[in-house]
Design a protein around this motif. Sequence first.
Motif, PDB file in Angstrom:
ATOM      1  N   GLY A 187      -0.356   7.784  -4.389  1.00 14.38           N
ATOM      2  CA  GLY A 187      -1.324   8.588  -3.604  1.00 14.38           C
ATOM      3  C   GLY A 187      -1.152   7.952  -2.005  1.00 14.38           C
ATOM      4  N   GLY A 188      -0.551   6.915  -1.886  1.00 19.43           N
ATOM      5  CA  GLY A 188      -0.456   6.376  -0.661  1.00 19.43           C
ATOM      6  C   GLY A 188      -1.499   5.316  -0.248  1.00 19.43           C
ATOM      7  N   ALA A 189      -1.451   4.712   1.070  1.00 12.08           N
ATOM      8  CA  ALA A 189      -2.329   3.976   1.305  1.00 12.08           C
ATOM      9  C   ALA A 189      -3.797   4.013   1.445  1.00 12.08           C
ATOM     10  N   SER A 190      -4.416   5.249   1.743  1.00 13.89           N
ATOM     11  CA  SER A 190      -5.624   5.614   1.688  1.00 13.89           C
ATOM     12  C   SER A 190      -6.289   5.832   0.417  1.00 13.89           C
ATOM     13  N   VAL A 191      -5.521   6.211  -0.484  1.00 13.31           N
ATOM     14  CA  VAL A 191      -5.798   6.406  -1.950  1.00 13.31           C
ATOM     15  C   VAL A 191      -5.999   4.907  -2.539  1.00 13.31           C
ATOM     16  N   ALA A 192      -4.908   3.933  -2.250  1.00 11.43           N
ATOM     17  CA  ALA A 192      -4.966   2.771  -2.960  1.00 11.43           C
ATOM     18  C   ALA A 192      -5.995   1.968  -2.355  1.00 11.43           C
ATOM     19  N   LEU A 193      -6.412   2.054  -1.000  1.00 16.59           N
ATOM     20  CA  LEU A 193      -7.427   1.325  -0.360  1.00 16.59           C
ATOM     21  C   LEU A 193      -8.848   1.649  -0.971  1.00 16.59           C
ATOM     22  N   ARG A 194      -8.918   3.107  -1.046  1.00 14.12           N
ATOM     23  CA  ARG A 194     -10.175   3.574  -1.717  1.00 14.12           C
ATOM     24  C   ARG A 194     -10.654   3.035  -3.059  1.00 14.12           C
ATOM     25  N   LEU A 204       0.863  -1.112   0.145  1.00 14.89           N
ATOM     26  CA  LEU A 204      -0.037   0.051   0.040  1.00 14.89           C
ATOM     27  C   LEU A 204       0.798   1.245   0.040  1.00 14.89           C
ATOM     28  N   GLY A 205       1.870   1.374   0.872  1.00 23.37           N
ATOM     29  CA  GLY A 205       2.817   2.599   0.756  1.00 23.37           C
ATOM     30  C   GLY A 205       3.540   2.746  -0.473  1.00 23.37           C
ATOM     31  N   ARG A 206       3.787   1.836  -1.370  1.00 22.37           N
ATOM     32  CA  ARG A 206       4.309   1.779  -2.718  1.00 22.37           C
ATOM     33  C   ARG A 206       3.120   2.484  -3.906  1.00 22.37           C
ATOM     34  N   GLN A 207       2.020   2.532  -3.487  1.00 21.53           N
ATOM     35  CA  GLN A 207       1.145   2.986  -4.425  1.00 21.53           C
ATOM     36  C   GLN A 207       1.078   4.339  -4.529  1.00 21.53           C
TER      37      GLN A 207
END
Length: 190
Positions: A101-108, A96-99
């Motif tokens: 926008g970060g973890a929040s953007v990736a999770l959304r 998630l940290g490598r995505q």
Amino acid sequence: MTPSSHPAASGTLTAFAGFERLARGGRQEVFAQLRQYTGGAPLLIFDDTSGALVDLDLREPAPEPTAAEAPRSVGRPKLGVVAREVTLLPRHWDWLGRQPGGASVALRRLVEEARRIHHGRDSVRGAREAAYRFMTAMAGSLEGFEEAARALFAGDRPRFAALVAAWPQDVAEYLQGLAAVSWSNEHDPT
């Protein structure tokens, strides 16, 4: 059942006195109608979207539709963003940290994609669960309840309809309305 009487209309409640449908509408409208009720049958009020029982105290003045003030929290509450805890393994956090926008953007993004892909299946499940909640509260003691519940979750519409047809008319009609979405979306691959 006419479209205007379909129970799955958002934000509405339906009240039963015994097995008879007594009132339907928004919270204020149902409250006003039930304040006039003088019969002796027990009142049960259901949310038309979830099939869940709603507690509406008729002894109190009509509830005012106000937005409850929540304490300030992490996130962007004005935008509807709410912070909650998520528990993941370290390798998941690393990914998630490598995505971008970060973890929040990736999770959304992952949640939105899953919602889109599984919308039909989720609608079927939600409609069946709503119908079952109502069935349990209103028809749990009626003949054929267990068989009707099995038919509902098996997606056996003809058997379900035949079993609930023997139940009180208002109960059967409301239940058929709650379950309708599960039949219409059953074979929807999206």
